[in-house]
Enzyme design. Structure first.
Site, PDB file in Angstrom:
ATOM      1  N   CYS A 142       0.882  -1.259   0.063  1.00  0.00           N
ATOM      2  CA  CYS A 142      -0.071  -0.019   0.018  1.00  0.00           C
ATOM      3  C   CYS A 142       0.984   1.302   0.145  1.00  0.00           C
ATOM      4  O   CYS A 142       1.444   1.601  -1.127  1.00  0.00           O
ATOM      5  CB  CYS A 142      -1.037  -0.086   1.197  1.00  0.00           C
ATOM      6  SG  CYS A 142      -2.354   1.143   1.050  1.00  0.00           S
ATOM      7  N   HIS A 233      -4.372  -4.885  -0.107  1.00  0.00           N
ATOM      8  CA  HIS A 233      -4.453  -5.301   1.116  1.00  0.00           C
ATOM      9  C   HIS A 233      -4.910  -6.735   1.261  1.00  0.00           C
ATOM     10  O   HIS A 233      -6.122  -7.015   1.888  1.00  0.00           O
ATOM     11  CB  HIS A 233      -5.198  -4.467   2.241  1.00  0.00           C
ATOM     12  CG  HIS A 233      -4.684  -3.082   2.463  1.00  0.00           C
ATOM     13  ND1 HIS A 233      -3.632  -3.005   3.168  1.00  0.00           N
ATOM     14  CD2 HIS A 233      -5.147  -1.869   1.819  1.00  0.00           C
ATOM     15  CE1 HIS A 233      -3.319  -1.686   3.398  1.00  0.00           C
ATOM     16  NE2 HIS A 233      -4.334  -0.902   2.380  1.00  0.00           N
ATOM     17  N   GLU A 235      -3.810  -8.855   3.240  1.00  0.00           N
ATOM     18  CA  GLU A 235      -3.637  -9.420   4.538  1.00  0.00           C
ATOM     19  C   GLU A 235      -4.941  -8.990   5.487  1.00  0.00           C
ATOM     20  O   GLU A 235      -5.049  -9.231   6.558  1.00  0.00           O
ATOM     21  CB  GLU A 235      -2.611  -8.516   5.263  1.00  0.00           C
ATOM     22  CG  GLU A 235      -2.468  -7.305   5.655  1.00  0.00           C
ATOM     23  CD  GLU A 235      -2.614  -5.943   4.741  1.00  0.00           C
ATOM     24  OE1 GLU A 235      -2.625  -4.764   4.887  1.00  0.00           O
ATOM     25  OE2 GLU A 235      -2.497  -6.587   3.607  1.00  0.00           O
TER      26      GLU A 235
END
Length: 303
Positions: A142, A233, A235
């Site tokens: 990011c 993202h 995660e």
């Protein structure tokens, strides 16, 4: 083999409850192997949630991995107690003499600030340059990815008319990339960012691995700098985008619910996680590629 994290780290209880194998220091010391050394530079305000998200994915590998939590040296966190940071984190100054097989640089909630005006930008520049001598392979995520692309390649970023916020369909561009082994051609990816990168400013030696016609590039391979740049993202938990939405609504902002997160786009329903399998697969592939190519002697990394 399990992941090794500090024995008292709160993430340990979460991971053990999820069935992730976590190893204590005593058991790790009995195994006659060299664990992979992975560093996590955590720039996010909610340190505990972020470290748990990444530890969950790193712990899915069959290899033994030691994770070192790292923070910016002089930055004071507004959201994490100093005692917690002192207990579980090392500053970059503490680890700068070490070598790592892998290193992860997270995003940061500073999208509106020009890179050079970020208070810890000079240390970020030193860290990014340090990865070229002390880290075998780095994953920038990011804001971290945008910062590295700006620093290493002069890639331009721009403010999008509207925040890309939700779960968007993406296409795998290179199915032969080692980090994408086993990926579907089409996949869902969580996205939460105001900025995008200018494709016309990308140098030829950067390869697009995952792309979206709707929200732009997701992942780039940067072999010259032994890095991958992940702009979104994987995660995230299934609740991460929903919590961002509730936070913004609570702050009085006018914002639409995250795209395609809730069943029937109804924010009163429990969000669905449609990227979990690809998230685990990405980190398994990344760690496997590191294992296959890193030096057995850590001191040889960067030589």
């Amino acid at each position: 083999m399990p992941i090794r994290i500090p024995d008292d780290l709160p993430a340990r209880r979460v991971l053990e409850n999820e069935g992730i194998a976590v190893m204590d220091s005593t058991r790790a010391a009995r195994q006659d192997i060299r664990p992979l050394q992975i560093g996590l530079l955590n720039l996010m305000p909610n340190k505990q949630r972020t470290e748990t998200q990444f530890a969950r994915l790193i712990g899915s590998t069959p290899l033994q991995v030691d994770v070192t939590l790292v923070r910016i040296t002089d930055h004071l966190s507004k959201n994490t107690p100093q005692e917690y940071l002192d207990t579980f984190y090392q500053t970059w100054e503490d680890v700068r003499s070490r070598k790592f097989d892998g290193f992860i640089v997270t995003g940061a909630p500073i999208a509106n600030i020009p890179f050079e005006e970020v208070r810890y930008w000079q240390e970020m520049v030193e860290i990014m340059d340090w990865t070229q001598t002390n880290v075998h392979h780095t994953m920038f995520i990011c804001w971290g990815a945008q910062a590295a692309l700006h620093h290493f390649h002069g890639v331009r970023r721009y403010r999008m008319p509207h925040k890309a916020f939700g779960v968007y369909r993406h296409k795998v561009v290179n199915t032969r990339a080692p980090y994408l082994r086993g990926f579907s051609d089409d996949l869902a990816v969580p996205v939460s960012r105001y900025n995008d990168i200018d494709r016309s400013s990308l140098p030829e030696d950067l390869e697009i691995l995952i792309d979206s016609a709707e929200v732009g590039i997701c992942m780039l391979d940067d072999p010259r700098h032994r890095a991958v740049h992940m702009l979104n993202h994987f995660e995230y938990d299934h609740t991460s985008l929903a919590e961002e939405y509730e936070r913004d609504i609570g702050a009085g902002m006018t914002i639409d619910p995250p795209v395609d997160l809730f069943p029937n786009n109804d924010p009163t329903q429990v969000p669905e996680n449609r990227w979990r399998s690809h998230a685990f697969l990405l980190f398994q592939n990344w760690i496997n590629e590191i294992y296959q190519t890193t030096h057995y002697d850590l001191d040889q990394i960067g030589s």
